[in-house]
Design a protein around this motif. Structure first.
Motif, short mmCIF file in Angstrom:
data_model
loop_
_atom_site.label_atom_id
_atom_site.label_comp_id
_atom_site.label_asym_id
_atom_site.label_seq_id
_atom_site.Cartn_x
_atom_site.Cartn_y
_atom_site.Cartn_z
N LYS A 180 2.47 4.74 13.75
CA LYS A 180 2.13 5.87 13.90
C LYS A 180 2.25 7.12 12.96
CE LYS A 180 5.51 8.49 15.60
NZ LYS A 180 6.69 9.03 16.30
N TYR A 181 3.04 6.99 11.95
CA TYR A 181 3.30 7.97 10.76
C TYR A 181 2.02 7.72 9.74
CZ TYR A 181 7.64 9.68 12.36
OH TYR A 181 8.51 10.58 13.15
N ILE A 182 1.66 6.43 9.69
CA ILE A 182 0.65 6.05 8.66
C ILE A 182 -0.71 6.79 9.23
CG2 ILE A 182 -0.94 4.18 7.65
CD1 ILE A 182 1.56 2.48 7.87
N ARG A 183 -0.95 6.76 10.49
CA ARG A 183 -1.90 7.14 11.17
C ARG A 183 -1.97 8.91 10.94
NH1 ARG A 183 -1.54 3.60 16.20
NH2 ARG A 183 -3.25 2.06 15.55
N GLU A 184 -0.72 9.48 11.20
CA GLU A 184 -0.62 10.90 11.05
C GLU A 184 -0.86 11.42 9.52
OE1 GLU A 184 3.02 12.10 12.34
OE2 GLU A 184 2.60 11.51 14.38
N MET A 185 -0.47 10.48 8.66
CA MET A 185 -0.81 10.94 7.21
C MET A 185 -2.30 10.76 6.84
SD MET A 185 1.94 11.64 5.82
CE MET A 185 1.90 11.58 4.05
N ILE A 237 0.78 -1.30 -0.04
CA ILE A 237 -0.09 -0.08 0.14
C ILE A 237 0.84 1.18 0.01
CG2 ILE A 237 -1.66 1.14 1.47
CD1 ILE A 237 -3.03 -1.51 2.09
N ILE A 238 1.85 1.28 0.76
CA ILE A 238 2.71 2.43 0.99
C ILE A 238 3.35 2.69 -0.77
CG2 ILE A 238 4.86 3.29 2.10
CD1 ILE A 238 2.30 3.35 3.60
N THR A 239 3.82 1.54 -1.10
CA THR A 239 4.44 1.51 -2.45
C THR A 239 3.56 2.04 -3.50
OG1 THR A 239 5.94 -0.15 -2.06
CG2 THR A 239 5.38 0.41 -4.26
N GLU A 240 2.01 1.76 -3.43
CA GLU A 240 1.26 2.28 -4.12
C GLU A 240 0.92 3.75 -4.19
OE1 GLU A 240 -1.93 2.51 -7.21
OE2 GLU A 240 -0.34 0.81 -6.96
N LEU A 241 1.09 4.31 -2.66
CA LEU A 241 0.72 5.86 -2.49
C LEU A 241 1.89 6.18 -3.04
CD1 LEU A 241 -0.31 5.38 1.31
CD2 LEU A 241 -1.76 6.35 -0.73
N ARG A 242 3.22 5.73 -3.07
CA ARG A 242 4.28 6.52 -3.41
C ARG A 242 4.15 6.63 -4.93
NH1 ARG A 242 9.72 4.09 -0.95
NH2 ARG A 242 10.62 5.99 -2.15
N VAL A 243 4.06 5.59 -5.72
CA VAL A 243 4.09 5.73 -7.35
C VAL A 243 2.93 6.61 -7.67
CG1 VAL A 243 5.34 3.52 -7.33
CG2 VAL A 243 2.82 3.53 -7.68
N TYR A 302 6.90 8.85 2.99
CA TYR A 302 6.39 7.31 2.44
C TYR A 302 7.93 6.43 2.51
CZ TYR A 302 2.01 8.76 0.81
OH TYR A 302 0.78 9.33 0.83
N GLU A 303 8.95 7.20 2.07
CA GLU A 303 10.21 6.23 2.13
C GLU A 303 10.52 5.87 3.50
OE1 GLU A 303 14.75 7.04 0.70
OE2 GLU A 303 13.32 8.45 0.01
N TYR A 304 10.36 6.84 4.65
CA TYR A 304 10.70 6.37 5.94
C TYR A 304 9.78 5.19 6.37
CZ TYR A 304 11.27 6.68 10.95
OH TYR A 304 11.29 6.52 12.19
N ILE A 305 8.45 5.49 5.95
CA ILE A 305 7.46 4.37 6.76
C ILE A 305 7.89 3.11 5.86
CG2 ILE A 305 5.07 3.66 6.50
CD1 ILE A 305 4.33 6.74 6.79
N LYS A 345 3.99 21.07 -5.21
CA LYS A 345 5.47 20.92 -4.39
C LYS A 345 5.64 19.97 -3.44
CE LYS A 345 8.98 24.26 -2.91
NZ LYS A 345 9.16 25.58 -2.95
N VAL A 346 4.42 19.95 -2.54
CA VAL A 346 4.55 18.93 -1.43
C VAL A 346 4.66 17.46 -1.80
CG1 VAL A 346 3.47 20.68 -0.15
CG2 VAL A 346 2.08 18.46 -1.36
N TRP A 347 4.76 17.12 -3.04
CA TRP A 347 4.95 15.59 -3.21
C TRP A 347 6.30 15.15 -2.68
CZ3 TRP A 347 8.63 13.00 -5.85
CH2 TRP A 347 9.63 13.70 -6.51
N GLU A 348 7.30 16.04 -2.81
CA GLU A 348 8.71 15.75 -2.33
C GLU A 348 8.64 15.14 -0.78
OE1 GLU A 348 10.74 19.00 -3.62
OE2 GLU A 348 11.64 17.72 -5.20
N ASP A 349 7.63 16.12 -0.04
CA ASP A 349 7.76 15.78 1.47
C ASP A 349 6.98 14.61 1.65
OD1 ASP A 349 8.68 18.41 1.95
OD2 ASP A 349 6.74 19.45 2.15
#
Length: 126
Positions: free
Chosen positions: A105-110, A59-65, A81-84, A72-76
């Motif tokens: 924790k980070y997935i919930r924050e996102m 799922i994180i891979t799908e969100l990244r791609v 996503y890379e960290y997660i 501009k915020v795509w880099e953030d």
């Protein structure tokens, strides 16, 4: 029979969802799979933990791609996503609940951030 109804409802929800709603569903799915994996780690069900962490990784891979690079915020988002993803891989290799909790924790924050963006967009559309 009830399972078939639930599956049909879920398929219909996915097919009629907006892109924003689909993104929210992906976050919710990643959270669900991480929670299942946490319970599996606690119960020493290694294969179940592995399979569910892999689902969260996918799922994180799908969100990244699918990041829209015109904003501009795509880099953030990419960095988060890379960290997660890295934490999920590490949690899976070690079957470490603490590392998995960090990723969760980070997935919930996102997810919560995304819900707020959706809310603000709905208000603007009124």
């Amino acid at each position: 029979m009830d399972n078939n109804i639930a599956n049909a409802y879920q398929r219909n929800a996915i097919m009629t969802a907006s892109p924003a709603e689909l993104t929210l569903m992906l976050y919710e799915g990643a959270i669900k799979f991480c929670n299942i994996a946490l319970i599996a780690i606690e119960k020493k069900e290694i294969e179940k933990a592995h399979n569910n962490i892999m689902k969260a990784e996918n799922i994180i891979t799908e969100l990244r791609v699918t990041l829209n690079r015109k904003y501009k915020v795509w880099e953030d988002f990419e960095r988060v996503y890379e960290y997660i993803y890295g934490r999920l891989v590490e949690a899976n290799l070690r079957k470490d609940a603490e590392i998995l909790e960090d990723a969760l924790k980070y997935i919930r924050e996102m997810r919560d951030t995304w819900k707020e963006v959706m809310r603000l967009n709905q208000e603007e559309a009124k």
